[in-house]
Structure formats: C-alpha cells, structure tokens
Design a protein around this motif. Structure first.
Motif, PDB file in Angstrom:
ATOM      1  N   GLU A 550       9.243 -22.837  56.296  1.00 55.60           N
ATOM      2  CA  GLU A 550       9.779 -23.973  55.531  1.00 55.60           C
ATOM      3  C   GLU A 550       8.856 -24.348  54.389  1.00 55.60           C
ATOM      4  OE1 GLU A 550      11.111 -28.622  56.326  1.00 55.60           O
ATOM      5  OE2 GLU A 550      10.558 -27.301  57.980  1.00 55.60           O
ATOM      6  N   ARG A 551       7.558 -24.284  54.646  1.00 55.28           N
ATOM      7  CA  ARG A 551       6.583 -24.601  53.600  1.00 55.28           C
ATOM      8  C   ARG A 551       6.663 -23.600  52.456  1.00 55.28           C
ATOM      9  NH1 ARG A 551       3.052 -29.035  52.785  1.00 55.28           N
ATOM     10  NH2 ARG A 551       1.437 -28.344  51.318  1.00 55.28           N
ATOM     11  N   ARG A 552       6.811 -22.319  52.794  1.00 55.71           N
ATOM     12  CA  ARG A 552       6.904 -21.315  51.755  1.00 55.71           C
ATOM     13  C   ARG A 552       8.189 -21.487  50.937  1.00 55.71           C
ATOM     14  NH1 ARG A 552       5.146 -18.032  55.961  1.00 55.71           N
ATOM     15  NH2 ARG A 552       7.209 -17.111  56.217  1.00 55.71           N
ATOM     16  N   ASN A 553       9.307 -21.755  51.633  1.00 55.21           N
ATOM     17  CA  ASN A 553      10.576 -21.936  50.910  1.00 55.21           C
ATOM     18  C   ASN A 553      10.546 -23.167  50.019  1.00 55.21           C
ATOM     19  OD1 ASN A 553      11.607 -19.645  52.094  1.00 55.21           O
ATOM     20  ND2 ASN A 553      12.528 -20.774  53.809  1.00 55.21           N
ATOM     21  N   ARG A 554       9.802 -24.171  50.428  1.00 52.99           N
ATOM     22  CA  ARG A 554       9.730 -25.407  49.644  1.00 52.99           C
ATOM     23  C   ARG A 554       8.953 -25.187  48.354  1.00 52.99           C
ATOM     24  NH1 ARG A 554       7.050 -30.056  52.811  1.00 52.99           N
ATOM     25  NH2 ARG A 554       8.843 -29.567  54.153  1.00 52.99           N
ATOM     26  N   ASN A 555       7.913 -24.417  48.409  1.00 51.91           N
ATOM     27  CA  ASN A 555       7.062 -24.191  47.227  1.00 51.91           C
ATOM     28  C   ASN A 555       7.562 -23.052  46.349  1.00 51.91           C
ATOM     29  OD1 ASN A 555       5.386 -26.225  48.100  1.00 51.91           O
ATOM     30  ND2 ASN A 555       4.044 -24.829  49.252  1.00 51.91           N
ATOM     31  N   LYS A 556       8.514 -22.250  46.792  1.00 52.50           N
ATOM     32  CA  LYS A 556       8.997 -21.107  46.032  1.00 52.50           C
ATOM     33  C   LYS A 556      10.151 -21.541  45.118  1.00 52.50           C
ATOM     34  CE  LYS A 556      10.855 -16.475  46.690  1.00 52.50           C
ATOM     35  NZ  LYS A 556      11.286 -15.480  47.688  1.00 52.50           N
ATOM     36  N   PRO A 557      10.095 -21.217  43.845  1.00 51.91           N
ATOM     37  CA  PRO A 557      11.226 -21.591  42.933  1.00 51.91           C
ATOM     38  C   PRO A 557      12.506 -20.886  43.352  1.00 51.91           C
ATOM     39  CG  PRO A 557       9.691 -20.112  41.849  1.00 51.91           C
ATOM     40  CD  PRO A 557       9.032 -20.500  43.120  1.00 51.91           C
ATOM     41  N   GLN A 558      13.612 -21.692  43.394  1.00 53.09           N
ATOM     42  CA  GLN A 558      14.886 -21.181  43.875  1.00 53.09           C
ATOM     43  C   GLN A 558      15.831 -20.899  42.701  1.00 53.09           C
ATOM     44  OE1 GLN A 558      15.595 -20.593  47.047  1.00 53.09           O
ATOM     45  NE2 GLN A 558      13.515 -21.263  47.670  1.00 53.09           N
ATOM     46  N   LYS A 559      16.610 -19.861  42.829  1.00 55.27           N
ATOM     47  CA  LYS A 559      17.678 -19.541  41.868  1.00 55.27           C
ATOM     48  C   LYS A 559      19.008 -19.796  42.519  1.00 55.27           C
ATOM     49  CE  LYS A 559      15.303 -16.068  39.096  1.00 55.27           C
ATOM     50  NZ  LYS A 559      15.353 -14.683  38.584  1.00 55.27           N
ATOM     51  N   THR A 560      19.829 -20.550  41.850  1.00 52.18           N
ATOM     52  CA  THR A 560      21.170 -20.834  42.386  1.00 52.18           C
ATOM     53  C   THR A 560      22.208 -20.258  41.436  1.00 52.18           C
ATOM     54  OG1 THR A 560      21.220 -22.965  41.279  1.00 52.18           O
ATOM     55  CG2 THR A 560      20.390 -22.914  43.538  1.00 52.18           C
ATOM     56  N   TYR A 561      23.254 -19.838  42.043  1.00 50.61           N
ATOM     57  CA  TYR A 561      24.340 -19.221  41.262  1.00 50.61           C
ATOM     58  C   TYR A 561      25.629 -19.928  41.584  1.00 50.61           C
ATOM     59  CZ  TYR A 561      20.720 -15.712  41.055  1.00 50.61           C
ATOM     60  OH  TYR A 561      19.529 -15.083  40.893  1.00 50.61           O
TER      61      TYR A 561
END
Length: 694
Positions: A550-561
C-alpha cells in the motif's frame, strides 16, 4: 575349758547331722581289664584315701577323689563282663547297694605287637601302607593312632581282622626319621598298648609345588651359587633335632659336606656350604643322615636337591621404562656369575617379583650379547606394569633363580572418558585407555586427587555386584565412580596404580559438553551467515506485506485511462474511444490571511463545478433516428493503449477538478508552508471506463 569342750561337741554333732551317704551313678562304659575305673556320683570325699569301694570281682584302690568323681585302679586284671559296685564309704559314712549297681563293662583289650628299632619294616620313600599285628582286633569299632616324634596322625584303616590291621597315615607331612608308633582303640574307650611298628628313613624331595625341571624354577627351590653360601635342602621325614643330622652333597664326582647344620625341621635342613666346593654348573645330589643314638644312624635316601646355577646380581638401580607398544627395542643389561660364554648358551626370562603375580607367563628377553658375567637383551613389545626379575637358563639343566629386580615398568594412560552407559544409576563408568594394565582387577587401582571434590578419591576397579569388572583387554580398563559427572567437564589429578607402580597424572573427561576450537571456528563462520539469512527473510517478509504494498502504491504516480465521448459526426459512424489522463490533483496551498479569521485553503475558496455525466443527452445527444444502438449497461473492459492519442481541447475543457482549495487564517513558518505545499494528496482511482457512442 568347759566352753571349748561344748563347742567341739556341738561341731561334731552338726557334722554328723549334715553328713550324707555317698551316692553312685550307674554306668556301662567299656574298659579294658587293667584300665582305671571312673565312678561318678555325689557326696564323695575330696581326699582319695578317705574313700573305699567294694567291687563284684577283684579289688581296686582309689587314686583320685572329688565330691563327684572317684578314680579306682584295679590291683589285677578284672574279669570280662559287667562290673558292679557292692559298697562304698566316704568320710567313714558307708552306703551299701543291694542289689549291686553296675559301674562299667569289662571287655578284652586289643594288643599291638611291637618291633625293635631297625628290626621291623623299613620304609624307603613315602609312606604308603602300614601293617599292624596283634590280638583282639575283632571289635565292632576299631581305630588306629600314629605318632612320629612330636607329630600325631590318625591312620585310615584299609583292611582288618582279629590279628592284623592295614592302614594309611592321614597326614605324614610332619613325621620325622626313626620309629613310627601305633595305638589301637576298640569301642572308643578300650585302648591298647603303644608299640613301634616300622622305621622310616629321611629323604630328599622337591618342596610342595616345586619343580626342578628346566625352565622357570619355583621360588622356594634352593639355588647354589658358586660362592660360599648357606644352603637350604628340602625333604621329608627329616628331624627337628639339628644335632642329630649330617648333610653331604655331590655334583657329579665332586663331593661337598655342609660344615654345620644351622636349622632343621621335618621338611628342611639349612646348612653352610664352603666356598669353592663346586666349580661348575649342574644338578646337586644330597643325602641327609639321622643319628638316633650311639651307633644308630639312619642313612638318608640320596636325591636331587638343588642346582649349581647362574646368579643375577642386584643392580644399583633397576631400569625403569613405561609400558607401551614402542618399548620394543629397549635394551636391558645386568650382571651376574655363571652365565654362558655365548648368547646362544643362555636364555633370559622375566618374571613379576610380587608373589601375587607369579601365575603370569614369563616374558622372553631376546639376548643380543652375553659373556660369563654380563648379558644384554631386548625387551618384549608389551609388559604389564610392575617389578621384574631375570632368570637365566644356561645350557640344558642350569636354570637360575629369579633374581632381584632388574626392571621396573610403569603404566601409561593416554585417555580417560566418562560414560553415561552405566551399569547402575548410582555409578558413572570411566573408560581408561593406555598400556601396562593387568587383567586382574585386584592388582590395580584408580586414585583421584581433585581439590574441587575432596570426597572423590577412588574409582572402583571391582564392585561386589559386578565381579571381574576391571580390565577389558587391549590396553583398556573400566572402573566405576560413585559420583555424578553430568555437569562436570573433567576430573583432574587422576592416577592408575598397577602392581605398585603409578602411571602418569591425567584428566578424566566428564559428561558436560565442552566447546572446542573446531566448534568455535564453525560458529564464527556459520553464525554471520545465519544472521544474514534471517535478516533477508525478515526484509522479504516486510516487502511482501500489505502495508508495504500500500505504501508503494501510494507513492507511485498513477496513470488513469478514461473513455471519452466521440466527436459528433452523426450517422452510424464507428465508435472511437478516446483516452485521456486525468488532470493532476490541485495543489493545496494556504492563503495568508492578515485578519484573525481562520485560514482557508485556496481550493476551498474556488467555486465548485461538477462535470456532466458522460452519457448525458446534453453532451452526446440522442441516438439517430432509426438506430438501434444504445450504450451498454456494463462497459467492456478495455486496456490502456500503449501510446494514448493527444487529448483535444474541447474534451479537456469538459474535465473539472474535484478538489477545492481553502485558506487558513493561522500563519505558520515559511518552511512549514513550503513542506505542506509540496506534499501531494494521493491520487484518486479513476472511474470505470465506459465506451461513448455517437
């Protein structure tokens, strides 16, 4: 004077009143016609002459008296048959018996016919059977007693009749040279006369357990060195009277005479042999003569008495070695007299000196050089601990005696370990390995002198419950310690004593586990590897935990389509899906309010704008007339393209940010404001993609 007379009368009357008549007890004891008669009873006079008896046949005189016993000696032989007492008188008080009382039974006594010294049978050698002649040997119970000098022995009867008895002495070991006397007993109490029945001659013989043969001589065999010495000769039927003995000896044609007899018994004679009597090695024949009286000499039987043999001299100090397999090749050197001139003429045997170990086999010492006075030999490969003497055999017949100690062997211990195997719960077994141990548990002991345990002093080499426990062979010894070694690493100052010789001091390893150098090296190598492996496992566990993901997903920039609307072109044009990245979340920054009101974020102050729904009719319009196409209720899953197309301005204008800013009235430091401005909010998950139809 009157008073004295009255007192005497009173005493006399009192004696008459208290006097009792003698009373006799009956008896049927068998006695010989001339034997003394014993009368038992009461109220007899202790004075023999104050008693008198009257017999049914013959007469007798009282020779002994007491208040309960009288002994009466017949004046002549009494008639055979029952003997009665008619009357008796003691202290003048008579007692008559009517009928008479029987006091004995007279039976015919056996008679032994004696022989004159030298005239009767002469026994040469060991006594086998003695023949006794006489009369009245036909009683139902008969026995024979023999005497020789001061020795006594029963004679076991082989055959008997009324005039002859054949018997064998039960023990003639202490008989002396001269006459043998016999006494015959009938019915236990009827005793015959004592008479000489034979003459026995002195003889020379080997001592009990002796062996004059070639090889190891017995320890009590006399040895004759070629110098002046006292010599002890063993035999049988000698004499305790040393003055009556004379000893002569011969070695081949050479004769020698003992100058004086120092001591003698029925089995040995010690005399002084002059120096130079014999000059060669070999067997010595001796003869002992006994003088019984003037002109009466009993010549002894000549026999082998000793050897003129080589002699080993006592060394200044014996050679001391340690018993081990590497003792082979050690050299022993000793001196003496009478050795053979060449090494081929001699044989050297080593024997334990202590009497308890004489049953051991001999150890052969291999001769390397020899002359008449010195011998050198190589020791055997293995020796039991103890003191050893050397016996030298020269030629075929001259076997030297076991001389003084020439060799001392000490035991050695190489290891000692405790074992929990044990025979009993209260014992700890200790296995000791080394060399020089005996196979006899009674010949060795294990001593402990550890200052930490003053009460622990012995390790049992033999226990009554487990006899013969000690040695188990091949240089190993087992002992039992009545002490618990489970929590002890070692016992120190331990020694083994074998036949009086002590071993080196050693330690006994206990049952407590020790960490050795190899274990320490293994721990120093394996320990860090184990620690690294454990840390790696912990890191892997933390990396794969839900919190870390969860910590990694929170700090990783997300791309949404997101699927966007088609451009309105009308008709049934093929649907085209247009993807766009969402606008970045607005940065939350604080507005500085100079007033006292609360600070409000700028995003909160902006007007809220809500994007119209993607399927709103105001955006897409109604479907074309006659068209049966309608938006699906559940949009299909579309993956993001590898390179999404650029987003048109008209579409971007439809996207409205959802977050709002607000300002706060409270001011903070510039560093705090900058940090909060740079902290982005976690991006929101994009809504489910829906296809847009024209």
């Amino acid at each position: 004077m009157k008073h004295k007379v009255l007192l005497a009368v009173f005493i006399g009357v009192l004696a008459l009143v208290n006097a009792q008549q003698p009373v006799v007890s009956p008896s049927t004891t068998n006695i010989a016609p001339t034997a003394d008669i014993t009368i038992s009873g009461r109220f007899f006079s202790p004075t023999a002459s104050s008693n008198s008896v009257a017999l049914s046949s013959g007469s007798c005189t009282v020779v002994y008296g007491s208040i309960s016993t009288l002994v009466c000696r017949p004046a002549a032989a009494l008639a055979v048959g029952p003997l009665y007492l008619n009357a008796i008188s003691s202290n003048g008080i008579p007692n008559a018996y009517n009928p008479p009382i029987q006091i004995a039974t007279i039976v015919t006594a056996p008679t032994v016919l004696g022989v004159l010294p030298g005239a009767g049978p002469i026994i040469i050698g060991r006594i086998n059977t003695l023949n006794i002649t006489g009369t009245n040997f036909n009683h139902s119970k008969i026995a024979v007693d023999l005497t020789s000098g001061s020795a006594f022995s029963p004679c076991v009867i082989i055959t008997s009749n009324s005039t002859n008895i054949a018997c064998r002495p039960e023990d003639d070991s202490n008989f002396e040279a001269g006459m043998i006397y016999a006494t015959v007993r009938a019915l236990d109490t009827v005793i015959s006369n004592t008479a000489a029945i034979a003459t026995v001659l002195p003889m020379i013989e080997e001592p009990e357990g002796g062996n004059y043969s070639i090889g190891r001589p017995p320890f009590n065999v006399p040895s004759l060195p070629v110098v002046a010495s006292n010599v002890t000769i063993f035999g049988r039927y000698l004499s305790r009277n040393s003055a009556s003995l004379s000893v002569s000896m011969a070695l081949g044609p050479v004769r020698g005479i003992c100058s004086s007899v120092l001591a003698s018994t029925a089995r040995s004679v010690t005399c002084t042999l002059g120096g130079g009597a014999f000059s060669s090695l070999g067997p010595v024949v001796a003869q002992v003569n006994v003088t019984l009286g003037p002109g009466a000499v009993l010549p002894g039987i000549p026999n082998l008495a000793a050897f003129v043999i080589p002699r080993v001299n006592a060394p200044v100090s014996p050679l001391t070695v340690t018993s081990a397999l590497n003792v082979s090749g050690g050299s022993l050197k000793f001196s003496g007299i009478g050795f053979g001139p060449l090494k081929e003429n001699n044989t050297v045997l080593l024997y334990g000196l202590v009497s308890a170990y004489r049953g051991d086999p001999a150890y052969l010492c291999t001769i390397t050089s020899a002359n008449s006075t010195d011998i050198s030999c190589d020791l055997p490969s293995y020796l039991i601990a103890g003191s050893y003497g050397a016996s030298v055999i020269v030629g075929p017949s001259a076997a030297g005696p076991l001389g003084p100690a020439v060799l001392v062997v000490n035991p050695i211990v190489t290891s000692a370990n405790a074992s929990s195997c044990c025979v009993e719960d209260r014992y700890t077994a200790i296995l000791i390995e080394g060399a020089g141990f005996s196979i006899n548990a009674t010949e060795q002991s294990v001593e402990i002198s550890d200052s930490r345990f003053p009460n622990v002093t012995k390790c049992l080499t033999r226990d009554p419950t487990f006899p013969g426990l000690s040695s188990i062979g091949n240089g190993k010894m087992l002992c039992l310690l009545d002490f618990d070694l489970n929590d002890i690493e070692y016992l120190e100052n331990v020694t083994v004593t074998v036949r009086g010789q002590k071993s080196n001091t050693f330690r006994v390893k206990g049952l407590k586990k020790e960490i050795g150098e190899k274990q320490i090296l293994a721990i120093s190598i394996v320990g860090p590897l184990v620690a690294v492996l454990v840390l790696a496992l912990i890191a892997l566990f933390v990396w794969n935990s839900s919190w870390a993901r969860e910590r990694r997903n929170r700090n990783k920039p997300q791309k949404t389509y997101e699927p966007l609307a088609y451009r309105s072109g009308g008709g049934n044009a093929a649907p085209t899906t247009i993807y766009s990245s969402p606008e970045p979340a607005p940065t939350r920054h604080r507005s500085k309010s100079k007033g006292k009101g609360p600070a409000v974020d700028a995003a909160d102050e902006a007007p809220h704008t809500t994007a119209p729904p993607l399927y709103s009719s105001s955006v897409y319009g109604e479907p074309a007339s006659g068209s049966s196409f309608a938006p699906p209720r559940s949009p299909p899953a579309y993956g993001p393209p590898s390179d999404p197309p650029p987003m048109p301005r008209a579409v971007r204008e439809l996207q409205v940010p959802e977050s709002q800013t607000r300002s706060r009235s409270k001011s903070k430091t510039k560093k705090r404001e900058t940090a909060e401005e740079e902290t982005p909010e976690p991006p929101k998950q994009p809504p489910a993609q829906q296809p847009v139809h024209p």
